[in-house]
Design an enzyme around this catalytic site. Structure first.
Site, short mmCIF file in Angstrom:
data_model
loop_
_atom_site.label_atom_id
_atom_site.label_comp_id
_atom_site.label_asym_id
_atom_site.label_seq_id
_atom_site.Cartn_x
_atom_site.Cartn_y
_atom_site.Cartn_z
N GLY A 69 5.92 -17.63 1.72
CA GLY A 69 7.19 -17.17 1.19
C GLY A 69 7.21 -15.69 0.86
N ILE A 98 4.93 1.35 0.91
CA ILE A 98 5.70 0.11 0.95
C ILE A 98 6.14 -0.15 2.40
CG2 ILE A 98 7.77 -1.07 0.12
CD1 ILE A 98 5.51 -0.65 -1.98
N LYS A 109 12.66 -4.14 1.10
CA LYS A 109 13.48 -5.29 0.70
C LYS A 109 12.60 -6.48 0.30
CE LYS A 109 17.50 -7.94 2.05
NZ LYS A 109 18.52 -8.18 3.07
N GLN A 142 9.35 -9.55 -3.78
CA GLN A 142 8.06 -9.95 -4.34
C GLN A 142 7.94 -9.54 -5.80
OE1 GLN A 142 4.92 -11.58 -2.84
NE2 GLN A 142 6.89 -12.44 -2.32
N GLU A 147 1.49 -9.98 -6.60
CA GLU A 147 1.23 -10.44 -7.96
C GLU A 147 1.50 -9.39 -9.02
OE1 GLU A 147 -2.06 -13.77 -7.11
OE2 GLU A 147 -2.63 -11.80 -6.45
MO1 MOS Z 1 -2.77 -15.74 -5.97
S1 MOS Z 1 -3.10 -16.63 -7.80
O1 MOS Z 1 -4.29 -14.91 -5.78
O2 MOS Z 1 -2.51 -17.07 -4.94
#
Ligand code: MOS
Length: 709
Positions: free
Chosen positions: A466, A599, A603, A608, A675
């Site tokens: 995703g 980047i 988008k 993310q 993340e």
């Molecule tokens: Mo992420 S927690 O490293 O899938």
């Protein structure tokens, strides 16, 4: 036609729509559990209802006689499974291997029937008798039993003399911060479909790491990895719970072999709370010593998290303190407490996302103690080099982030006094925090094929969970080859394709992207050798050379981070509103600016980061998996009791990037963003709640009752 087309320079950096958007919204995208297979049988788990003890007896009589039942597996008839390396095995305890129960929710039987309903019904007829043993699931009451553990990073670090620096510091702060147990809760629960043909196992799996699944299943079943093929075309989110390999994948493969019939196992929502890992709660003890002007002299951060009885999973909840600020004396320490629960696992954002909660609330407290603006305090302690190692950062545009986000947010108009800002009948609070995330890179390979009609096929075994892989990887190939993105397609999620790492650690753009760029450059070089003068004549060049297609293999092998400290950074500003009468904290605005190298697609990158910010709102205000201390089980194994942010909880989220080409992180200049957005938002919200109410909360998530009275 193609001869007159101008080379579309710069596919990288363009905010292309998702190339797989139509497939997803029309339902054409095939997820693991959707895979059409004949003679498919269905497996349903029966799970232990106690957290610790032994199975005395499992009564299978009723279930065996139920319609459609093909076989019921328990520890008494499941073939012996071999231990597999952990990670990528999520836990070392192999399922259905003995009468030992080590956590509530542990599978004690797998019922296989001709239909899902028949399997569910038969599973409901199974009753087990246990010898229950004394158990504890509460690590906070057992901190005196905190034990050493080690995994990816050092558990303890020392720089300078923290005790002496603390003793001499004019300003001192010592506080405990807490985060809660949380669950990943992806839209698509884990699912595995296993089938055997001529001694060859194929798994269609909802996974972030097809090679990890192959390795663990092959080891557990004692067969060569070459006889296992794992595919994952699409996954409906993962966030870490599909990164490692859990009992359902091994059991599906083993049971399908025993039955000689294709078998599907899909976790129920309730089982997603116990059938794979979770993010651990944490206790973070932060001690700070500073000059009167807020300049840091000493920082000590000790973190403790729970883990299972059989694995020592460390969540590095003090790791941000090693790198974030310029401090001459730093000590960090990580410990675990073994309790009667399953093994935890990484969850977006692992380690740093939890670690920055304690540090960044502590920095806000220091700002008030020193009478310094919280943003100014961060600038006074800005780290030009990694304080723990002395190494320069591979790239760090955090100063620009602080400035960009503060300006956009309007931070300069903040009245620092708690409770001083209002919006109608609500108190308004503005808080901020820094964000920091480690950079993880894995070796990757890829193949790029120029087809006879000039279109391009990229092959790389990586997974799409995703994040936008099906769009940004074609962009990278298109950029190198000079062709439009729409002419590039990608085949991914299959162990028969060129090997890559897992889709975790925000690593895919750097790792897979660099291998794809390498393959594309090699393909372009071959075309040039054949006389091509550019993308306009690829098809003609192949035709003239009598080729139906042309392929090139590429690879990327990241070096050790070596001379560089490699991280991504961010500055997060949050606004909350807290009603005067019923003080439910609501987030009304978040602005974040991020330093994550170059980047590739602004988008999908923004998506993310926004997704990560939503995780931060959940961390701050909603997400918590409390356990019943007596029964040793989660109180709410559902999304009615486990609250995740819904649309009404999510305000406008503004995302800015301070771009910089980072040549050390990857040849593309990119770093990871999957993340980073989930870091810093939680403490920024907690700090905003303090600013709104004057109530300092050090325990996330913040609940309304904490703000009453
Ligand atoms: Mo992420 S927690 O490293 O899938």
């Amino acid at each position: 036609m193609s001869r007159v087309m101008a080379p579309p320079i710069g596919a990288i950096g363009v905010g292309h729509d998702r190339l797989d958007g139509r497939e997803k919204v029309t339902g054409a995208a095939c997820y693991a559990a959707d895979t059409p297979v004949e003679r498919l049988a269905h497996g349903v788990f029966v799970a232990a209802t106690i957290p610790r003890g032994r199975i005395l007896r499992i009564d299978l009589a009723l279930a065996d006689a139920a319609p459609g039942v093909l076989r019921i597996f328990t520890h008494e008839n499941m073939p012996r499974l071999r231990p597999a390396p952990s990670p990528p095995a999520g836990q070392s305890l192999m399922p259905l291997q003995s009468d030992r129960v080590a956590y509530e929710g542990q599978p004690i039987a797998l019922v296989v029937a001709a239909t899902l309903e028949q399997a569910q019904h038969a599973a409901s007829l199974i009753a087990a008798e246990y010898e229950r043993q004394p158990s504890s699931v509460d690590f906070r009451s057992r901190l005196d039993r905190a034990a050493e553990a080690s995994s990816f990073f050092e558990s303890d670090t020392h720089l300078g003399n923290v005790d002496a620096a603390l003793a001499g510091a004019p300003l001192r702060l010592a506080q405990r911060y807490r985060t809660a147990d949380r669950h990943h809760s992806p839209l698509e629960p884990s699912a595995t479909l296993a089938r055997w043909e001529n001694g060859m196992l194929t798994l269609d799996d909802a996974t972030q790491y097809v090679w990890g699944v192959r390795l663990v299943v092959a080891e557990a079943l004692g067969i060569p990895a070459e006889r296992v093929r794992v595919r994952s075309s699409y996954a409906g989110g993962g966030f870490g719970c599909k990164g490692y390999v859990w009992p359902h994948q091994v059991l599906a493969a083993a049971a399908a072999r025993e039955l000689d019939r294709p078998l599907k196992v899909v976790l129920t929502r309730a089982q997603t709370f116990t059938s794979h890992g979770y993010q651990t709660a944490s206790e973070q003890f932060v001690e700070i010593g500073a000059q009167r002007d807020g300049r840091l002299l000493a920082l000590r951060n000790t973190s403790v998290n729970p883990t299972s009885q059989f694995d020592a999973y460390l969540e590095y909840c003090a790791i941000g303190s090693r790198t974030m600020y310029a401090v001459p004396a730093i000590e960090t320490k990580h410990r675990v407490v073994h309790v009667d629960r399953g093994t935890p696992t990484p969850m977006r954002a692992p380690h740093d996302g939890v670690a920055m909660v304690g540090l960044e609330i502590a920095m806000d407290e220091l700002a008030y103690a020193a009478g310094v603006d919280p943003l100014e305090l961060r600038l006074r302690n800005y780290a030009e080099r990694d304080p723990s190692t002395g190494k320069p950062f591979s790239s760090k545009e955090l100063r620009a982030c602080y400035r960009l986000a503060a300006e956009r947010f309007g931070w300069g108009r903040r009245d620092p006094r708690p409770g001083s800002m209002r919006a109608r009948r609500q108190r308004m609070g503005w808080g901020m925090a820094s964000a920091l995330m480690g950079t993880f890179r894995f070796p990757a390979t890829a193949r790029v094929t120029i087809e006879g009609d000039g279109r391009v096929l990229v092959e790389a075994g990586t997974q799409e969970i995703g994040t936008g892989v099906r769009t940004i990887i074609p962009q990278i190939a298109a950029d190198v080859l000079g062709v439009p993105v729409e002419r590039v397609r990608i085949a991914l999620g299959d162990t028969t394709l060129p090997e890559t790492g897992g889709t975790f650690g925000s690593s895919t753009t750097m790792s897979v992207g660099s291998a794809v760029a390498d393959a594309a450059a090699k393909a372009a070089a071959k075309l040039t050798e054949l006389g091509s003068s550019g993308p306009g004549d690829y098809a003609a060049t192949l035709a003239a050379a009598g080729l139906t297609h042309l392929s090139a293999d590429g690879a990327w092998q990241p070096e050790e981070n070596g001379d560089w400290s490699m991280h991504t950074f961010g500055a997060v500003f949050a606004e909350v509103r807290v009603d005067e009468d019923l003080p439910v904290p609501r987030v009304s605005r978040v602005v974040g600016a991020y330093s994550a190298g170059r980047i590739i697609n602004p988008k999908t990158a923004r998506s993310q980061i926004q997704g990560g910010m939503v995780w931060g709102i959940g961390q701050a205000l909603l997400e918590e998996s409390p356990m019943d201390p007596v029964l040793g089980r989660y109180l709410s194994k559902n999304l009615a009791g486990y609250l995740v942010p819904a649309s009404a909880d999510v305000p406008e989220l503004e995302v800015l990037f301070a771009e910089a080409f980072d040549p050390h992180a990857s040849p593309l200049g990119a770093k990871g963003i999957g993340e980073l957005g989930a870091v810093g938002v939680g403490p920024a919200i907690a700090n905003a709640v303090f600013h709104a109410t004057g109530i300092r909360l050090r325990d996330l998530p913040i609940r309304t009752e904490m703000l009453l009275g």
